[in-house]
Write a protein that holds these residues in place. Sequence first.
Motif, PDB file in Angstrom:
ATOM      1  N   THR A 480       0.836  -1.208   0.000  1.00 33.24           N
ATOM      2  CA  THR A 480       0.000   0.000   0.000  1.00 33.24           C
ATOM      3  C   THR A 480       0.870   1.257   0.000  1.00 33.24           C
ATOM      4  O   THR A 480       1.993   1.236   0.520  1.00 33.24           O
ATOM      5  N   PRO A 481       0.370   2.382  -0.561  1.00 29.58           N
ATOM      6  CA  PRO A 481       1.074   3.665  -0.381  1.00 29.58           C
ATOM      7  C   PRO A 481       1.136   4.012   1.108  1.00 29.58           C
ATOM      8  O   PRO A 481       0.189   3.722   1.853  1.00 29.58           O
ATOM      9  N   VAL A 488      -4.934   0.899   7.145  1.00 33.79           N
ATOM     10  CA  VAL A 488      -4.824  -0.532   6.822  1.00 33.79           C
ATOM     11  C   VAL A 488      -4.530  -1.330   8.092  1.00 33.79           C
ATOM     12  O   VAL A 488      -5.100  -2.402   8.317  1.00 33.79           O
ATOM     13  N   MET A 489      -3.648  -0.796   8.958  1.00 32.96           N
ATOM     14  CA  MET A 489      -3.313  -1.494  10.210  1.00 32.96           C
ATOM     15  C   MET A 489      -4.539  -1.624  11.115  1.00 32.96           C
ATOM     16  O   MET A 489      -4.768  -2.673  11.733  1.00 32.96           O
ATOM     17  N   GLN A 507      10.407   4.679  -1.493  1.00 33.60           N
ATOM     18  CA  GLN A 507      10.182   5.805  -0.571  1.00 33.60           C
ATOM     19  C   GLN A 507       8.732   5.955  -0.111  1.00 33.60           C
ATOM     20  O   GLN A 507       8.472   6.475   0.959  1.00 33.60           O
ATOM     21  N   ASN A 508       7.763   5.521  -0.943  1.00 34.40           N
ATOM     22  CA  ASN A 508       6.364   5.760  -0.524  1.00 34.40           C
ATOM     23  C   ASN A 508       5.465   4.527  -0.641  1.00 34.40           C
ATOM     24  O   ASN A 508       4.259   4.647  -0.700  1.00 34.40           O
ATOM     25  N   ARG A 509       6.053   3.324  -0.692  1.00 35.23           N
ATOM     26  CA  ARG A 509       5.225   2.109  -0.717  1.00 35.23           C
ATOM     27  C   ARG A 509       5.688   1.144   0.376  1.00 35.23           C
ATOM     28  O   ARG A 509       6.883   0.910   0.557  1.00 35.23           O
ATOM     29  N   VAL A 510       4.699   0.584   1.098  1.00 32.89           N
ATOM     30  CA  VAL A 510       4.986  -0.291   2.245  1.00 32.89           C
ATOM     31  C   VAL A 510       4.457  -1.694   1.970  1.00 32.89           C
ATOM     32  O   VAL A 510       3.359  -1.847   1.423  1.00 32.89           O
ATOM     33  N   MET A 511       5.242  -2.694   2.341  1.00 31.14           N
ATOM     34  CA  MET A 511       4.764  -4.082   2.272  1.00 31.14           C
ATOM     35  C   MET A 511       4.556  -4.590   3.697  1.00 31.14           C
ATOM     36  O   MET A 511       5.498  -4.650   4.488  1.00 31.14           O
ATOM     37  N   ALA A 537      -4.233  -0.154  -2.619  1.00 34.49           N
ATOM     38  CA  ALA A 537      -3.618  -1.292  -1.908  1.00 34.49           C
ATOM     39  C   ALA A 537      -3.913  -2.591  -2.645  1.00 34.49           C
ATOM     40  O   ALA A 537      -4.965  -2.739  -3.260  1.00 34.49           O
ATOM     41  N   SER A 538      -2.966  -3.525  -2.597  1.00 36.95           N
ATOM     42  CA  SER A 538      -3.198  -4.851  -3.180  1.00 36.95           C
ATOM     43  C   SER A 538      -2.977  -5.904  -2.097  1.00 36.95           C
ATOM     44  O   SER A 538      -2.234  -5.687  -1.138  1.00 36.95           O
ATOM     45  N   PHE A 539      -3.644  -7.041  -2.272  1.00 37.82           N
ATOM     46  CA  PHE A 539      -3.665  -8.057  -1.212  1.00 37.82           C
ATOM     47  C   PHE A 539      -3.486  -9.447  -1.811  1.00 37.82           C
ATOM     48  O   PHE A 539      -4.028  -9.752  -2.867  1.00 37.82           O
ATOM     49  N   ASP A 540      -2.702 -10.265  -1.138  1.00 38.33           N
ATOM     50  CA  ASP A 540      -2.502 -11.648  -1.560  1.00 38.33           C
ATOM     51  C   ASP A 540      -2.293 -12.485  -0.301  1.00 38.33           C
ATOM     52  O   ASP A 540      -1.822 -11.960   0.714  1.00 38.33           O
ATOM     53  N   TYR A 541      -2.675 -13.757  -0.344  1.00 38.24           N
ATOM     54  CA  TYR A 541      -2.463 -14.582   0.853  1.00 38.24           C
ATOM     55  C   TYR A 541      -2.062 -15.995   0.460  1.00 38.24           C
ATOM     56  O   TYR A 541      -2.311 -16.450  -0.647  1.00 38.24           O
TER      57      TYR A 541
END
Length: 669
Positions: A480-481, A488-489, A507-511, A537-541
């Motif tokens: 997500t940015p 998101v948290m 610099q501006n994207r977090v995994m 945001a993108s999501f995978d599991y």
Amino acid sequence: MWTPVGRGRWHGRALTVWAAAAAHRGLLEPRPTMTREAAVKSRTLDRLYSSADRKEKIDLSRFSVENIRNFSIIAHVDHGKSTLADRLLELTGTIDKTKNNKQVLDKLQVERERGITVKAQTASLFYNCEGKQYLLNLIDTPGHVDFSYEVSRSLSACQGVLLVVDANEGIQAQTVANFFLAFEAQLSIIPVINKVDLKNADPERVEKQIEKVFDIPSDECIKISAKLGTNVERVLQAVIERIPPPKVHRKNPLKALVFDSTFDQYRGVIANVALFDGVVSKGDKIVSAHTKKTYEVNEVGVLNPNEQPTHKLYAGQVGYLIAGMKDVTEAQIGDTLYLHKQPVEPLPGFKSAKPMVFAGMYPIDQSEYNNLKSAVEKLTINDSSVTVHRDSSLALGAGWRLGFLGLLHMEVFNQRLEQEYNASVILTTPTVPYKAVLSSAKLIKEYREKEITIINPAQFPEKSKVTEYLEPVVLGTIITPDEYTGKVMMLCQARRAVQKNMMYIDQNRVMLKYLFPLNEIVVDFYDSLKSLSSGYASFDYEDAGYQTAELVKMDILLNGNPVEELVTIVHKDKAHSVGKAICERLKESLPRQLFEIAIQAAVGSKIIARETVKAYRKNVLAKCYGGDITRKMKLLKRQAEGKKKLRKIGNIEVPKDAFIKVLRTQCDK
């Protein structure tokens, strides 16, 4: 009707396949009185059974193993896999260059409507490079997490992959998941940065992300625009230079892996095969390692992208094979085929798909049960990741409990049933498979195992019979940015998730990596994540086993009587909110009666939520004009007693449409 030349007549309305084929070869001549319907049937069968004769067969023997490349295209959803596949098909002359070439390999109606790839599709390309003729076998794969089983199967037939990344969005969650699938399979990986023509494209930033996350040097990345065709030629050259040829032996006995299959109502099962050893041709007798049945090969060929018959298929090549398999259970995906009287060691095959979501499926009308059964069987051969168990319900009749890889997988399966087989069904709310560890030796003997899996909430054992309950958990990856990280948290914490890792990929994207209980994300988590991150945001599991949980079985009572179809399993902390939601939906769906209906959610003997459907009431005071209050009280008291008596003897028949409204997935609301 047809008359044989110089013989008696054919009787009966139906044309046999033999009659149609014989007519084509001039053994029969049509009678002048042939009906229009029979003529249409004849033309259809003529087209189907003689198409192989009319096509010019390709000679695949001229391609040595050194000149064959088998590769897949993998990426996140909507990063341009199918568009790149279209350009590669055009560049190699497989299809003509027209403006209508959009999603050429996406053949299903559901794929074109939704703009996503659901089935992995194969195409053989013939490409001339530096005076040598190469055979490139391309497999276009889905990008959504629910179809990762399709991706893993496709990779088994490949020696390399094109990892496509959007120059605007950068690395997403499914990009990471697909990279590790290819990495674990020890395939050559060629990173391709697509959509460089977009105004906001930043390929240099994406190169740094690829280098940081995947440890692939930035000078190996190929920058292209699949839409405009910019630099796509370099991709084909990289495939030839960087992907190794398959390691196979053509002189060894036949060994072929079935990695996909489709069902054709006229020709039976069409198996997609990758040949690891030997040669197969029309007329060969082959044996299935799984069923030990023997078949005669009717047709072999390559997909170009439509079926193109060939004389033979050689080791190292990917193609299709038709061998008269008529039953859907005969074509097991992951099966090994070998020549009759030349047995070989079977290939390892595939890990069977692990269903993450279960839902009940019932025909809307029970008279349609057999038609729906046939449709489900034919669709599961095309989609082997769906598991099927027989089930029945007092309210909804006979049906099945189906296991899916995710919610989108379930929706697509339902849509394909409607579009391809014209079947209308009732799908119940999705549930996840729980486990219970039994406490006594007597129960273990009864169930024949200590740990039982529960896929139907109605079969959930009581707390007194078990030592602990287990719920499935998944390791979720969210990219997500950074401005949305806080939201998101909070969302993840509300879903009982435990944070495992956090990493800035630029610099501006977090995994973010979280351990989620599966039942918390299965229905609406993805929608909530997209809405609070403005779609960025993108999501995978991936599956992470089971963990101990405080689970309870929640019953829904109507005037004190439990309704078996509405039983749900919930976490103790969420029981009140889930129970209240079901009671409210049931209140809206149930028709009013002459007596009051109490709708209650109960955990054991404790009522945790209640809604009331008010009774119809006659105005018994209408005839009282003034007069003493005791007269009115007497009439109201008599009415109340009548209602009380009715409630004792009145049974609530829950109509089918009320069940459907309550049991439908929450996404449909």
